[in-house]
Enzyme design. Structure first.
Site, PDB file in Angstrom:
ATOM      1  CD  GLU A 492     -30.805   5.953  -1.264  1.00 45.94           C
ATOM      2  OE1 GLU A 492     -30.761   6.897  -0.467  1.00 45.94           O
ATOM      3  OE2 GLU A 492     -29.912   5.071  -1.355  1.00 45.94           O
ATOM      4  CD  GLN A 605     -33.843   2.206   2.190  1.00 44.60           C
ATOM      5  OE1 GLN A 605     -32.706   2.317   1.759  1.00 44.60           O
ATOM      6  NE2 GLN A 605     -34.273   2.849   3.272  1.00 44.60           N
TER       7      GLN A 605
END
Length: 769
Positions: A492, A605
């Site tokens: 993100e 991530q």
């Protein structure tokens, strides 16, 4: 840097010493739940210091009107809020007329302060001694638990012992519906009080949520004991517009103890007609009083013993690692029991309000493997059924964004199937979540062998998702390939990028899965096939156009580096490894502007590596290693979902030091507060990733041609580890030491397995090494 104050212990979470600065963090870490309701570890008695009050009832929510600076077409109309439900734990304490409030006493007067969350038996306890005056000292012991078997009932045992002096103790148990959420968009009033009652030592408040009209009865009844003997007391009570309060007083001399047992909880219109919730509460109280505290506690211990008999992972030689995995397993079982297909696993569970909705893609990507292997296939099937029953809403979500013909976009955040996340880069762009739905179906069938789910429910989901990907792809005349433009991948820290490899690969795979299973259902379940075709109106011509997209999907790839690119422009960034960042700049999501983050190469991530985790059998070990070497050094692991994937992959690559480091981080993310945010609640869904780190990483579990395969690796910090899995109603216990791997079968029939490359046939009640 982590913050460590929890004492290492194999079966308990322990805090020692009174520190008001840790109250909110401990309220999260010592939270308790039973799948139907849960609460933060707030004090029973008054506390005027900083605290985050939280008591939550699964499935009850409020649609808080969206608040954004610039409205964009397609935005959800509301953000679903997990509601802070009426408070039922309150017991104000008065000693000789003075209120007990730890925030108002000198720190030096509080001695032997201790919290314990006993995970083995499922209870939470807080003890401390307090000097009231120079000649009066008390010891408080407060234990409580939320019944796993009677999941509408909580039990509190609050005792005050006179360590020194004689004193009058006043217990004032109460229930309070005048509560608010920490997090609201418009300061709306979420609850309306319908009725308050107090009679025969019982108290009831009937409340209703605004807009969603959930009816909840909060109830209580108390018993008084002195030195272990039951004491009758006069029924004195007060009530106002939102509170019912009982007043119970007694006197104790030095060495004596006064104890209040409070039975409390909720009944709701989720399970009863709204006019029946009061009577339902009375029935729960009748059962509680009839059983009594001692039997209810014993029932609780037995319920948790049954859970642990299947779910436990034992680690020998590393106490912090052992504590970490048990904390994660404990929280997962507190959050979701699998009994109710209407419920799901929220990112914060019952530990806080952040993230609002009850369901993210975390469930499909991370949680289902845990519940599938430690409970049974019906629990996992219920999680899949939850999504199937919200398919109509997923189609509506896609229609709001301009899609048609039954295309479905599953929500990023939801309570009832409607999208309720209102950040544009997530709501509109993080569409990879659709792929997790199909992967979960694939994973379920592969593990359980239960193909019936696909013709009964799953194929309709696959068709709707394939339609979405077909419409979302754009054909590039220049490249002669299909592109997926303007997306946010799992990382993100990049928004509105073109051709995120993970998203493109998932889209292609989802389409192939839909076509493949249409063929299988047609040949093996023709009645279901005819029903589904009649319902969805899917045609051969449509399948041909889907296949064109799948076969010609663009995958960004750099020939020189030999890696798939996270997105088209990734190599245009300045590639600087995380190791070159100064510690003063970490975490970047708290130290950098969003503009700077978006322009950086840093990865929140696993993104490309998430694809390699899902589809490891599509790639060689050499390809995994090359991509791990390229992307992991750029990953800041500022998502709770990040360390587990990297731990698994590092283990598969034989990098055990790195795998262990990532495991310890994911298992103790909250216990050691790596992200400095645990006071907001624990990271529940990522805890399933901790279990995966051991079972899939160090245990090497894969399903190969319908056979469980284990390729085991032991971290050098451990002497051994063991775990169980329920594979198609056959229980396999795996025990790994430095010298051997032993698998025990608890089942009624033979079971083929693979252990470190060797094919073995287990007979019932046999052990193979």
């Amino acid at each position: 840097m982590s913050r460590e104050y929890i004492k290492p212990n194999a079966w308990s979470i322990i805090e020692e010493g009174w520190n008001p600065d840790l109250v909110k963090s401990s309220e999260s870490l010592f939270s308790i739940g039973n799948g139907a309701m849960g609460q933060r570890a707030n004090f029973e008695e008054s506390y005027s210091g900083e605290s985050f009050q939280g008591s939550y009832l699964a499935g009850v929510y409020y649609p808080d009107k969206t608040r954004v600076g610039w409205w964009k077409n397609g935005y959800p109309e509301y953000f679903a809020k997990v509601l802070n439900a009426p408070n039922y734990i309150g017991i104000d304490i008065f000693i000789d007329g003075e209120s007990l409030d730890l925030a108002k006493v000198e720190k030096s007067k509080v001695r032997n302060y201790r919290r314990e969350l006993n995970m083995k038996e499922g209870w939470y306890e807080r003890t401390f001694e307090l000097d009231i005056t120079a000649d009066k000292t008390i010891k408080v012991t407060a234990r409580r638990f939320l019944c796993m078997n009677l999941d509408e009932l909580a039990v509190i045992n609050y005792s005050v012992k006179a360590v020194k002096g004689h004193m009058r103790i006043s217990f004032q148990p109460y229930i309070d519906a005048g509560i608010t959420n920490e997090d609201t968009n418009w300061d709306d009033k979420f609850w309306e009080v319908e009725d308050l009652q107090s009679t025969d030592h019982q108290g009831f408040i009937r409340s209703r949520t605004n807009k969603t009209n959930f009816y909840v009865c909060t109830y209580m009844q108390s018993e008084l004991y002195k030195n272990g003997e039951h004491v009758q007391y006069a029924d004195h009570f007060d009530k106002n517009d939102t509170v019912v309060r009982h007043k119970i007083a007694t006197e104790i001399s030095e060495g004596e103890t006064a104890t209040l047992i409070k039975y409390a909880g909720y009944t709701s219109s989720l399970n009863y007609e709204h006019f029946e919730i009061l009577n339902a509460a009375k029935r729960v109280l009748h059962t509680a009083i009839e059983k009594g505290y001692t039997q209810l506690l014993q029932d609780q211990k037995e319920a948790w013993a049954q859970i642990w008999s299947m779910a436990d992972i034992a680690i020998e030689g590393d106490l912090k690692a052992q504590q970490g995995i048990r904390f994660n397993i404990f929280q997962l079982n507190q959050t979701y029991s699998g009994k109710d297909a209407r419920l799901n696993i929220g990112p914060k569970g019952f530990t806080g309000e952040k993230y609002g909705g009850s369901t993210y893609w975390d469930t499909e990507a991370y949680c289902i493997p845990f519940y599938m292997a430690t409970k049974d296939q019906q629990v996992a099937r219920n999680l899949l059924k939850y999504r199937y029953e919200q398919l109509d809403k997923a189609i509506e979500n896609a229609e709001k964004l301009g899609f048609s013909n039954g295309a479905a976009l599953y929500p990023m955040v939801t309570m009832n199937g409607e999208e309720c996340h209102n950040e544009w880069e997530i709501t509109f762009e993080e569409i990879h979540r659709n792929g997790a739905m199909v992967f979960a179906i694939h994973n379920y069938v592969k593990y359980t062998g239960d193909y019936s789910y696909i013709p009964e429910m799953g194929l309709e989901v696959m068709i709707a998702i394939a339609r979405f990907w077909h419409q979302r792809a754009t054909y590039s005349q220049h490249a002669k390939k299909y592109m997926i433009l303007g997306v946010t991948g799992p990382n993100e820290y990049e928004n509105n990028v073109n051709n995120n490899w993970y998203t493109n690969y998932l889209a292609k795979w989802c389409i192939e899965q839909a076509i493949n299973h249409l063929d299988k259902v047609k040949s093996g379940h023709n009645d279901d096939y005819q029903r589904i075709v009649g319902l969805t109106k899917v045609t051969n011509g449509e399948l041909t156009s889907w296949l064109d997209v799948a076969q010609n999907m663009y995958e960004p790839y750099d020939e020189e580096l030999g890696v798939y690119l996270q997105q088209d422009g990734f190599l245009d960034k300045e590639i600087i490894p995380v190791s070159d960042l100064k510690s003063s700049q970490r975490p970047i999501n708290q130290k950098w502007s969003w503009d700077r983050i978006l322009r950086s190469c840093y990865i929140k991530q696993a993104d490309v590596l998430q694809g390699f985790y899902f589809f490891e059998d599509h790639f060689t070990k050499e390809e995994l290693e090359k991509h791990f070497n390229f992307y992991e050094p750029l990953t800041v692991h500022e998502s709770s979902l990040s360390p587990c994937v990297h731990s698994i992959q590092a283990a598969h690559l034989g990098r055990m030091d790195q795998a262990y480091e990532f495991y310890l981080r994911t298992s103790r993310l909250d216990l050691d507060d790596y992200n400095h945010e645990v006071e907001e609640g624990c990271h529940i869904t990522s805890m399933a990733g901790t279990w995966m780190s051991i079972v899939e990483g160090f245990g090497g579990l894969k399903i190969v041609n319908d056979i469980p395969s284990f390729t085991t690796r032991l971290p050098e910090q451990w002497k051994s580890f063991s775990f169980k899995i329920n594979f198609r109603d056959q229980i396999l216990k795996v025990h790994v030491t430095a010298h051997q791997t032993t698998v025990t079968l608890e089942g009624d029939s033979t079971q083929d397995i693979i252990v470190n490359g060797e094919e073995i046939r287990l007979e019932p009640a046999t052990v193979k090494a």
